[in-house]
Scaffold this active site. Structure first.
Site, PDB file in Angstrom:
ATOM      1  N   HIS A  67      -5.437  -4.214   3.286  1.00  0.00           N
ATOM      2  CA  HIS A  67      -4.570  -4.691   1.934  1.00  0.00           C
ATOM      3  C   HIS A  67      -4.406  -4.020   0.860  1.00  0.00           C
ATOM      4  CE1 HIS A  67      -8.292  -6.571   0.181  1.00  0.00           C
ATOM      5  NE2 HIS A  67      -8.535  -6.865   1.366  1.00  0.00           N
ATOM      6  N   HIS A  92      -8.683   0.294  -6.605  1.00  0.00           N
ATOM      7  CA  HIS A  92      -7.876   0.214  -5.415  1.00  0.00           C
ATOM      8  C   HIS A  92      -6.412  -0.073  -6.172  1.00  0.00           C
ATOM      9  CE1 HIS A  92      -9.034  -3.654  -6.811  1.00  0.00           C
ATOM     10  NE2 HIS A  92      -7.820  -4.136  -6.484  1.00  0.00           N
ATOM     11  N   HIS A  94      -2.360  -1.594  -6.067  1.00  0.00           N
ATOM     12  CA  HIS A  94      -1.463  -2.668  -5.784  1.00  0.00           C
ATOM     13  C   HIS A  94       0.000  -2.065  -5.867  1.00  0.00           C
ATOM     14  CE1 HIS A  94      -4.400  -5.767  -5.354  1.00  0.00           C
ATOM     15  NE2 HIS A  94      -4.627  -5.242  -6.463  1.00  0.00           N
ATOM     16  N   GLU A  98       0.871  -6.163 -10.280  1.00  0.00           N
ATOM     17  CA  GLU A  98       0.484  -7.535 -10.012  1.00  0.00           C
ATOM     18  C   GLU A  98       0.747  -8.314 -11.441  1.00  0.00           C
ATOM     19  OE1 GLU A  98      -3.464  -7.906  -8.053  1.00  0.00           O
ATOM     20  OE2 GLU A  98      -2.069  -8.595  -6.578  1.00  0.00           O
ATOM     21  N   HIS A 111      -6.181  -0.917 -10.245  1.00  0.00           N
ATOM     22  CA  HIS A 111      -7.316  -1.788 -10.692  1.00  0.00           C
ATOM     23  C   HIS A 111      -8.531  -1.015 -10.498  1.00  0.00           C
ATOM     24  CE1 HIS A 111      -5.016  -5.697  -9.896  1.00  0.00           C
ATOM     25  NE2 HIS A 111      -4.635  -4.953 -10.703  1.00  0.00           N
ATOM     26  N   THR A 178      -7.392 -11.065  -7.808  1.00  0.00           N
ATOM     27  CA  THR A 178      -6.086 -11.494  -7.252  1.00  0.00           C
ATOM     28  C   THR A 178      -6.082 -11.432  -5.876  1.00  0.00           C
ATOM     29  OG1 THR A 178      -5.405  -9.157  -7.198  1.00  0.00           O
ATOM     30  CG2 THR A 178      -5.228 -10.531  -9.233  1.00  0.00           C
ATOM     31  N   THR A 179      -7.231 -11.245  -5.057  1.00  0.00           N
ATOM     32  CA  THR A 179      -7.160 -11.451  -3.614  1.00  0.00           C
ATOM     33  C   THR A 179      -8.195 -12.738  -3.535  1.00  0.00           C
ATOM     34  OG1 THR A 179      -8.837  -9.713  -3.654  1.00  0.00           O
ATOM     35  CG2 THR A 179      -6.419  -9.267  -2.912  1.00  0.00           C
TER      36      THR A 179
END
Ligand code: GRE
Ligand code: ZN
Length: 229
Positions: A67, A92, A94, A98, A111, A178-179
Site C-alpha cells: 500500500h 512512507h 501517499h 491525505e 509521512h 490513516t491505515t
C-alpha cells in the site's frame, strides 16, 4: 482467509470497519481531515518542532508493503516534544496527499512516523507539489523499483533535513493512523509549506505504489486545529 484492506472497491476505506474488526477505523477522531486555515487557531504556545535529524541518517531497509513504499530506520533520529522523546521509525508516501489544506490535495505527501517509549505516535506530514526536483527523491529512486512484498536492506545514508520545507510553520491536531488499525491519539503536524518534486519524480513513485493510496476526509467532530503564527 481474511480479506486484506485496500484503497478501492470491496476492501476500500468504506469497508475497513467491517474487514478490520478490532480496528479503530470507525472511531470519532480519525485522520486525515481537511485543514481550513481560516478556522485554525493561531496558538502562541506552539513552539518550533525540536527536530534532531542527523546530517547523515542511516536507512535500515526499504519495503514495498503493497500500500506504500516505506523506509525503515534504526537511526537515533528523534523529536523532543513536551518532555518525551519520539524516535523516528519510518517514512512512507501517499499519492495523492491525505490531508488537504483549504480543499487542496497535493500530488504527494511524505509521512514521517515517530513513536515514544510509551507507544505514542507523532507524525510529520510534508506535502509535495510539482516544481523543481528535490535531492531526497533522487536518493530514493536509486533503491527502486521494488515488487509488492519485496524488502531490501539498504547500506546508505540520507539527509532527512532536506525532506523538510524551509519554513517549519505547521498545523497541529490529534487524529489517527490513516491505515488500519486506524489507531487514535496520533499527534499530527502538517507543515504549511510544501516542498517541490519534479513531475518525473512523482511519476516514478506512482509506478511503485498503488495509485490513489489515500484515505478520504474524516469528520473533525468538534476538534480544533491549531497552527503556528
Ligand atoms: C500510514 O500507514 O499511513 C501511517 C502509519 C503511521 C502513522 C501514520 C500513518 O503507518 O498515516
Ligand atoms: Zn501515512
Amino acid at each position: 482467509q481474511k480479506k486484506h484492506w485496500s484503497y478501492a472497491g470491496e476492501t476500500g476505506p468504506e469497508h475497513w470497519v467491517e474487514i478490520e474488526k478490532n480496528s479503530e477505523c470507525g472511531g470519532e477522531f480519525q485522520s486525515p481531515v481537511n485543514i481550513v486555515s481560516v478556522d485554525a487557531l493561531a496558538d502562541e504556545s506552539l513552539k518550533p518542532l525540536d527536530i534532531h535529524y542527523a546530517s547523515s541518517t542511516k536507512i535500515h531497509d526499504v519495503k514495498n508493503n503493497g500500500h506504500s513504499i516505506q523506509y525503515n530506520f534504526e537511526s537515533g533520529d528523534y523529536i523532543n516534544y513536551k518532555g518525551d522523546t519520539y524516535d523516528l521509525k519510518q517514512i512512507h508516501f501517499h499519492e495523492s496527499s491525505e490531508h488537504t489544506i483549504n480543499g487542496i490535495r497535493f500530488p504527494l505527501v511524505i509521512h514521517m512516523v515517530h513513536v515514544s517509549k510509551k507507544g505514542e505516535y507523532l507524525v510529520l506530514a510534508v506535502m509535495a507539489k510539482e516544481g523543481v526536483s528535490s535531492a531526497p527523491f533522487d536518493f530514493l529512486e536509486s533503491y527502486l523499483p521494488l515488487k509488492k512484498g519485496e524488502i531490501k536492506t539498504v547500506d546508505s545514508s540520507f539527509n532527512l533535513n532536506l525532506n523538510l520545507p524551509k519554513n517549519k510553520g505547521y498545523y497541529n491536531y490529534v487524529g489517527s493512523l490513516t491505515t488500519p488499525p486506524c489507531t487514535q491519539g496520533v499527534n499530527w503536524f502538517v507543515f504549511k509549506e510544501p516542498i517541490t518534486v519534479s513531475l518525473e519524480q512523482v511519476n516514478k513513485l506512482k509506478k511503485l505504489m498503488p495509485i490513489n493510496n489515500y484515505r478520504n476526509e474524516q469528520p473533525l467532530n468538534g476538534r480544533k486545529i491549531k497552527m503556528t503564527k
